[in-house]
Design an enzyme around this catalytic site. Structure first.
Site, PDB file in Angstrom:
ATOM      1  N   PHE A  94       6.986  -7.381 -10.254  1.00 30.01           N
ATOM      2  CA  PHE A  94       5.940  -8.061 -11.026  1.00 30.01           C
ATOM      3  C   PHE A  94       4.801  -8.418 -10.071  1.00 30.01           C
ATOM      4  O   PHE A  94       5.024  -8.706  -8.901  1.00 30.01           O
ATOM      5  CB  PHE A  94       6.501  -9.336 -11.672  1.00 30.01           C
ATOM      6  CG  PHE A  94       7.353  -9.082 -12.872  1.00 30.01           C
ATOM      7  CD1 PHE A  94       6.811  -9.140 -14.155  1.00 30.01           C
ATOM      8  CD2 PHE A  94       8.705  -8.771 -12.738  1.00 30.01           C
ATOM      9  CE1 PHE A  94       7.594  -8.907 -15.271  1.00 30.01           C
ATOM     10  CE2 PHE A  94       9.499  -8.527 -13.852  1.00 30.01           C
ATOM     11  CZ  PHE A  94       8.939  -8.588 -15.130  1.00 30.01           C
ATOM     12  N   ALA A 192      11.999 -13.090  -7.013  1.00 34.03           N
ATOM     13  CA  ALA A 192      12.962 -12.204  -7.682  1.00 34.03           C
ATOM     14  C   ALA A 192      13.014 -10.854  -6.973  1.00 34.03           C
ATOM     15  O   ALA A 192      14.085 -10.282  -6.753  1.00 34.03           O
ATOM     16  CB  ALA A 192      12.575 -12.020  -9.149  1.00 34.03           C
ATOM     17  N   TYR A 193      11.839 -10.348  -6.573  1.00 29.88           N
ATOM     18  CA  TYR A 193      11.782  -9.069  -5.879  1.00 29.88           C
ATOM     19  C   TYR A 193      12.547  -9.167  -4.552  1.00 29.88           C
ATOM     20  O   TYR A 193      13.342  -8.288  -4.211  1.00 29.88           O
ATOM     21  CB  TYR A 193      10.318  -8.678  -5.630  1.00 29.88           C
ATOM     22  CG  TYR A 193      10.152  -7.331  -4.965  1.00 29.88           C
ATOM     23  CD1 TYR A 193      10.330  -6.153  -5.687  1.00 29.88           C
ATOM     24  CD2 TYR A 193       9.815  -7.232  -3.616  1.00 29.88           C
ATOM     25  CE1 TYR A 193      10.181  -4.905  -5.078  1.00 29.88           C
ATOM     26  CE2 TYR A 193       9.656  -5.993  -3.001  1.00 29.88           C
ATOM     27  CZ  TYR A 193       9.836  -4.833  -3.740  1.00 29.88           C
ATOM     28  OH  TYR A 193       9.695  -3.614  -3.131  1.00 29.88           O
ATOM     29  N   GLY A 194      12.310 -10.254  -3.827  1.00 23.58           N
ATOM     30  CA  GLY A 194      12.995 -10.458  -2.546  1.00 23.58           C
ATOM     31  C   GLY A 194      14.502 -10.489  -2.688  1.00 23.58           C
ATOM     32  O   GLY A 194      15.224  -9.851  -1.921  1.00 23.58           O
ATOM     33  N   VAL A 230       2.557  -0.444   1.578  1.00 21.03           N
ATOM     34  CA  VAL A 230       1.974   0.851   1.212  1.00 21.03           C
ATOM     35  C   VAL A 230       1.055   0.717  -0.005  1.00 21.03           C
ATOM     36  O   VAL A 230       1.384   0.018  -0.967  1.00 21.03           O
ATOM     37  CB  VAL A 230       3.110   1.859   0.907  1.00 21.03           C
ATOM     38  CG1 VAL A 230       2.541   3.217   0.527  1.00 21.03           C
ATOM     39  CG2 VAL A 230       4.037   1.999   2.119  1.00 21.03           C
ATOM     40  N   ARG A 231      -0.072   1.424   0.055  1.00 19.01           N
ATOM     41  CA  ARG A 231      -1.029   1.408  -1.060  1.00 19.01           C
ATOM     42  C   ARG A 231      -0.441   2.157  -2.258  1.00 19.01           C
ATOM     43  O   ARG A 231      -0.479   3.388  -2.326  1.00 19.01           O
ATOM     44  CB  ARG A 231      -2.354   2.058  -0.632  1.00 19.01           C
ATOM     45  CG  ARG A 231      -3.126   1.240   0.400  1.00 19.01           C
ATOM     46  CD  ARG A 231      -4.503   1.800   0.665  1.00 19.01           C
ATOM     47  NE  ARG A 231      -4.477   3.082   1.363  1.00 19.01           N
ATOM     48  CZ  ARG A 231      -4.328   3.230   2.683  1.00 19.01           C
ATOM     49  NH1 ARG A 231      -4.146   2.167   3.467  1.00 19.01           N
ATOM     50  NH2 ARG A 231      -4.351   4.434   3.221  1.00 19.01           N
TER      51      ARG A 231
END
Length: 276
Positions: A94, A192-194, A230-231
């Site tokens: 997110f 949450a991603y972590g 990273v892009r």
């Protein structure tokens, strides 16, 4: 067909996944499968690489859908008799300013990044041929998130004896704790991603250990890695690396030579093993 080598990259119709497929098409001595949830987007990505003179193949894969994972498993078993390289790249995040309630973000993010990745591993790892290579794309965020956990949780996540069942229980508990709004009180970081990527890194450590116990003679190497900032659609335009640069470490791990016995069960960034 079974003497033809085969590589599969999950979530590879754009971003880092697409860059990994591009690099493997140039360097891997066999068939390379670009996979995506949406066949239209997947075919468009294949066409893009064909324009560059490369020859990827396509197979539909939605890692949130067990039937989709099993369809890929059966296809690989029938056509190739197994699998040589698996790069688990599919994942979601997110945006920082997303207003979706945190508990929903936690459930959705872990469903894909941890539970989806785990389901792919459960179905496809038994297909790995001797000298196979498995790369689970994690993130440096897993390290910073680990540092944001309570000492008790850190100890569990760093344990050399934690089981997959125990890890699943912890990941499930995080989602439940967010629903009750007690996750920080329970020692979890507010990402949450972590947490989902802690799950991926620890899962990789567990899987490598199991490969050592059950298939030592097969010389399969399995690692987690961080591609860097990273892009992509996920990280945004300000990131420091291009997708092709982000693909370098995953591709390095996917193409470790057959006489290599390390790294295995490690967390790797910029082609270097990092402490966990």
């Amino acid at each position: 067909m079974s003497n033809v080598q085969v590589a599969v990259v999950t979530g590879s119709n754009k971003g880092i996944g697409l860059a990994i497929v591009r690099a493997l098409c140039k360097q891997f001595p066999g068939d390379v499968y670009l996979t995506s949830r949406d066949p239209g987007r997947g075919q468009a990505a294949v066409a893009q690489l064909q324009q560059e003179g490369l020859r990827p193949l396509f197979h539909q894969l939605d890692i949130d859908d067990l039937q989709s994972i099993r369809a890929l498993r059966d296809f690989l078993k029938e056509k190739y008799g197994g699998l040589n390289v698996l790069v688990n790249n599919a994942g979601i995040a997110f945006k920082v300013h997303d207003t979706t309630p945190f508990a929903i973000q936690a459930e959705v993010t872990l469903k894909t990044n941890f539970f989806g990745t785990r389901n792919v591993c459960t179905e496809l790892l038994p297909l790995m041929k001797p000298y196979g290579r498995v790369v689970n794309v994690s993130s440096m965020v897993s390290s910073s998130a680990l540092g944001g956990c309570s000492q008790e949780l850190q100890q569990k996540f760093r344990s050399d004896t934690i089981t997959e069942e125990e890890l699943v229980q912890l990941m499930t508990k995080f989602v439940e704790d967010t629903k009750k709004s007690v996750h920080q009180k329970e020692g979890w970081p507010n990402t949450a991603y972590g947490v989902s990527k802690i799950g991926v890194t620890v899962l990789s450590r567990i899987q490598a250990r199991l490969l050592n116990e059950k298939r030592k003679g097969d010389h399969i190497l399995l690692n987690a890695c961080c591609p860097g900032w990273v892009r992509t659609d996920m990280a945004g335009p300000k990131a420091t690396k291009s997708p092709d640069e982000g693909a370098e470490t995953p591709v390095y791990l996917a193409l470790l030579p057959s006489d290599a016995d390390a790294p295995h069960g490690q967390f790797v960034s910029n082609k270097t093993v990092k402490p966990w």
